[in-house]
Scaffold this active site. Structure first.
Site, PDB file in Angstrom:
ATOM      1  N   CYS B  50       0.827  -1.206   0.000  1.00 46.75           N
ATOM      2  CA  CYS B  50       0.000   0.000   0.000  1.00 46.75           C
ATOM      3  C   CYS B  50       0.864   1.259   0.000  1.00 46.75           C
ATOM      4  CB  CYS B  50      -0.983  -0.009   1.164  1.00 46.75           C
ATOM      5  SG  CYS B  50      -0.234  -0.396   2.729  1.00 46.75           S
ATOM      6  N   HIS B  99      19.010   1.135  -3.029  1.00 49.43           N
ATOM      7  CA  HIS B  99      17.582   1.396  -2.843  1.00 49.43           C
ATOM      8  C   HIS B  99      16.867   0.142  -2.326  1.00 49.43           C
ATOM      9  CE1 HIS B  99      13.645   3.168  -3.527  1.00 49.43           C
ATOM     10  NE2 HIS B  99      13.295   2.007  -4.025  1.00 49.43           N
ATOM     11  N   GLU B 114       9.502  -0.358  10.550  1.00 52.55           N
ATOM     12  CA  GLU B 114       8.309  -1.212  10.651  1.00 52.55           C
ATOM     13  C   GLU B 114       8.613  -2.546   9.988  1.00 52.55           C
ATOM     14  OE1 GLU B 114       6.192  -2.170   8.096  1.00 52.55           O
ATOM     15  OE2 GLU B 114       7.038  -1.045   6.428  1.00 52.55           O
TER      16      GLU B 114
END
Lengths: 271, 433
Positions: B50, B99, B114
């Site tokens: 998301c 990245h 997270e």
């Protein structure tokens, strides 16, 4: 030989205490492991010292303050290692090993000469009475360490300072549990020590109980811990109250052990 | 071979754009096949969460590859390409590796540290592996990214502290109770944060949940939802002693639980600790409750403070994590560039041999009075010259390959001898940039 082993033990305890302190500041697994190795190695050296001293003196080396403080320290370390393994709480060491170290320090201040055994102490009861008493004392010392941490954690929570040290110390329930386990371990031992002392007194001095200061203070110590145990089992004295009583009990016990010997003349004043 | 990353994230696109460009995780076969069908794309992985949509591909042609993947992303979702350009980023070479390592280590997340992102990338990679769209390079690349993320997790404290109020509450409860599996949570009132916290407690294994509300039907409804028990509001104080953790968020204008109410509750609990979390404004629980022995009261503000300080700590830990990522990039790049060494050496050798043969043929064709062993001797001579000439560059490239700095030599050798391994496009791209 035994004298150098004493200082080796002292040195290892010093290193172990330093490790536990570093662990408290920065809990790295390696530091904790090292501390555990050191304290276990220190205990081994300590046991060796005690055995050597036993053979040199020809009796249990627990008859003057140098010896009995060292013996107390050894018991504290042994009981601590047992509880540390059981609860897997390394930071407990940061609060208990300093006690053992301090006992060694005080012990080193007293003369280490081996004097001939006081005839009154020549008995099989010497071993039973003292070893049991010191194991009991030692578990109260561990309870004291856990209680100090409990009081710190309690305060952090009440004041809502819950970062930093708070995060590295164990939970309240765990600490309370250690306190309780130490109590249920130490209290029966203290009881046995008092009873065996009374029996020994009867054979040595002809009377079970003579209200000698040591006997009186042992009884006071016993009552403090009995009250704590009773409170726990009936009205649910736990947490802060139990921790404060464990601290008080520890100091009363220290006075019974040291204060009585040093300050009050009586049958038990072996210096 | 180059690794190219094309994508958009919460940092470059808002949620409206992200949801239009997201791929459904259950139907990855079609987009992965379409991706591989693109010209010059040899391997591909699509990560869609998301907060980000990212496509990792390998290609010889960096500029062309990026352009094609962008167009693919736009076309697949019927999204205008020129709008997409405003939100999209593209990386190649070391930047691409950095990245992806950062994303997997949760350094690029909205809430740094997270833990979900790693699992999401693993799932995405799982689809790519299932539909065989990833090959030798991306397999190795993503496994490396997973191990970097693991290193970051174990060697830094980036994920060790709670950064949401609900998590902070659970963590705090663990510092009081240690074991939550025999503890009961009571919800007083309702509210989003209250329910979220209750959910967290349930996920962390509390034994039971009680719900009370002035409107009993609402309590029942919520209790059903969490498979807990509903308690009538009038019976609150008869039941309160059964709760270890109390989350309160009623709309009451005054406090509903005072210090005086707790004396009896605590003796019924035999002084077992209680943990109150007051989420309501104005307060539901009298601040004096905190003074009762073995009772701990926290408000949302207290927890928010914890969260803020934890976030600060994460930022500091993130710096350590960046160092780990940099370290690992070097290692992976070494491997990636070593892939180029052997083909370059083979190409160089072929080129030399081609020249040698061509010249040899010319000489032999015009040589009338050649002695019988002439051809043999010329072959030996030219071979020896060629090998002597090839020896130093070959050794150098091989050694460079072990040291990880192949790109320089490989590029030089290819440019000097015009070797065709398809890296010619790289220079163009660098000029464009």
């Amino acid at each position: 030989m035994s004298a150098s082993l004493f200082y080796i033990t002292f040195g290892i305890y010093l290193a172990a205490t330093a490790c536990y302190m570093i662990y408290l500041a920065k809990p790295l697994a390696q530091t904790g492991k090292l501390a555990r190795w050191l304290i276990t190695g220190g205990l081994a050296a300590h046991v060796l010292f005690t055995l050597l001293r036993y053979f040199e003196a020809g009796h249990t080396p627990i008859t003057n303050l140098h010896e009995s403080l060292s013996f107390f320290s050894m018991a504290v370390v042994a009981v601590f290692i047992y509880f540390e393994r059981k609860f897997k709480i390394i930071v407990l060491g940061s609060f208990v090993t300093p006690v053992a170290l301090l006992l060694m320090l005080v012990s080193s201040l007293f003369p280490s000469v081996i004097s001939p055994l006081n005839p009154a102490l020549k008995s099989k009861w010497l071993v039973i009475h003292t070893v049991v008493a010191f194991l009991g004392y030692a578990s109260f010392a561990v309870a004291f360490g856990a209680a100090i941490i409990y009081l710190m954690q309690e305060r952090f929570l009440k004041q809502r300072k819950i970062s930093g040290l708070f995060q590295r110390l164990p939970s309240l329930d765990t600490l309370d549990d250690i306190n309780y386990r130490c109590l249920t371990f130490g209290f029966p031992l203290l009881t046995v020590a008092i009873i065996s002392g009374a029996i020994w007194a009867e054979t040595a001095w002809g009377t079970y109980w003579s209200w000698d200061p040591k006997e009186t203070w042992s009884l006071i110590t016993w009552f403090v811990y009995a009250a704590l145990l009773h409170g726990r089992l009936t009205t649910g004295w736990r947490g802060k109250k139990a921790a404060i009583l464990a601290v008080i009990g520890f100091f009363v016990m220290l006075f019974t052990f040291l204060g009585v010997n040093l300050l009050m003349p009586g049958l038990h004043s072996y210096k | 071979m180059n690794i190219v990353v094309v994508g958009l994230s919460h940092k470059t696109a808002n949620v409206e754009v992200r949801e239009k460009l997201a791929f459904s995780p259950t139907q990855m076969e079609k987009p992965l096949n379409a991706l591989l069908a693109l010209d010059g794309i040899t391997e591909g992985v699509i990560v869609s969460t998301c907060n980000r949509v990212e496509i990792y591909v390998t290609t010889r042609d960096i500029a062309g590859g990026i352009a094609r993947v962008k167009r693919f992303l736009a076309d697949y979702h019927n999204f205008p390409l020129d709008t997409l350009e405003n939100h999209i980023y593209a990386h190649h070479g070391e930047d691409a590796i950095r990245h992806v390592f950062r994303v997997a280590s949760s350094l690029d997340s909205m809430v740094v540290g997270e833990p979900q992102i790693l699992g999401q990338i693993k799932t995405s990679y799982g689809y790519a592996a299932e539909y065989k769209s990833s090959g030798i390079i991306l397999n190795r690349f993503l496994h490396k990214a997973f191990s970097v993320a693991k290193r970051v997790r174990t060697e830094t404290k980036i994920a060790s502290s709670a950064v949401s109020v609900a998590f902070a509450a659970v963590e705090l409860a663990r510092k009081i109770f240690n074991d939550l599996s025999d503890k009961t949570v009571m919800l007083i009132g309702a509210g989003e944060m209250c329910e979220l916290a209750a959910k967290h407690f349930l996920n962390n294994g509390v034994r039971g949940l009680m719900v009370t509300n002035r409107t009993f039907e609402r309590a029942e409804k919520l209790a059903d939802e969490f498979s807990g028990t509903a308690v009538r509001f009038e019976n609150l104080f008869d039941q309160l002693h059964k709760a270890d953790i109390i989350l309160s968020s009623t709309g009451a204008p005054h406090t509903i639980i005072g210090a005086g109410d707790l004396g009896e509750v605590m003796s019924r609990r035999r002084q077992k600790p209680m943990f109150f979390i007051d989420i309501a404004i104005p307060r539901d629980i009298d601040p004096a409750v905190n003074d009762v022995d073995n009772v701990y009261l926290f408000t949302v503000d207290d927890l928010q403070e914890v969260v803020a300080s934890n976030l600060q700590q994460r930022k500091e830990e993130a710096c350590k994590a960046e160092d780990i990522v940099s370290e690992e990039i070097g290692q992976f790049f070494k491997w990636l560039s070593s892939l180029e060494v052997t083909p370059t050496i083979v190409a160089l050798r072929n080129k030399f041999d081609e020249i040698r043969r061509a010249e040899l043929e010319k000489t032999l064709a015009g040589w009338k009075d050649m002695p019988p062993d002439g051809q043999k001797r010329l072959e030996a001579l030219t071979n020896a010259i060629m090998n002597k000439l090839l020896h130093p560059p070959t050794t150098l490239i091989k050694q460079a390959g072990q040291g990880g700095r192949t790109d320089l030599y490989v590029d030089a050798v290819r440019a000097l001898y015009g070797l065709e391994i398809g890296r010619g496009q790289d220079e163009e791209l660098e000029l464009e940039e």
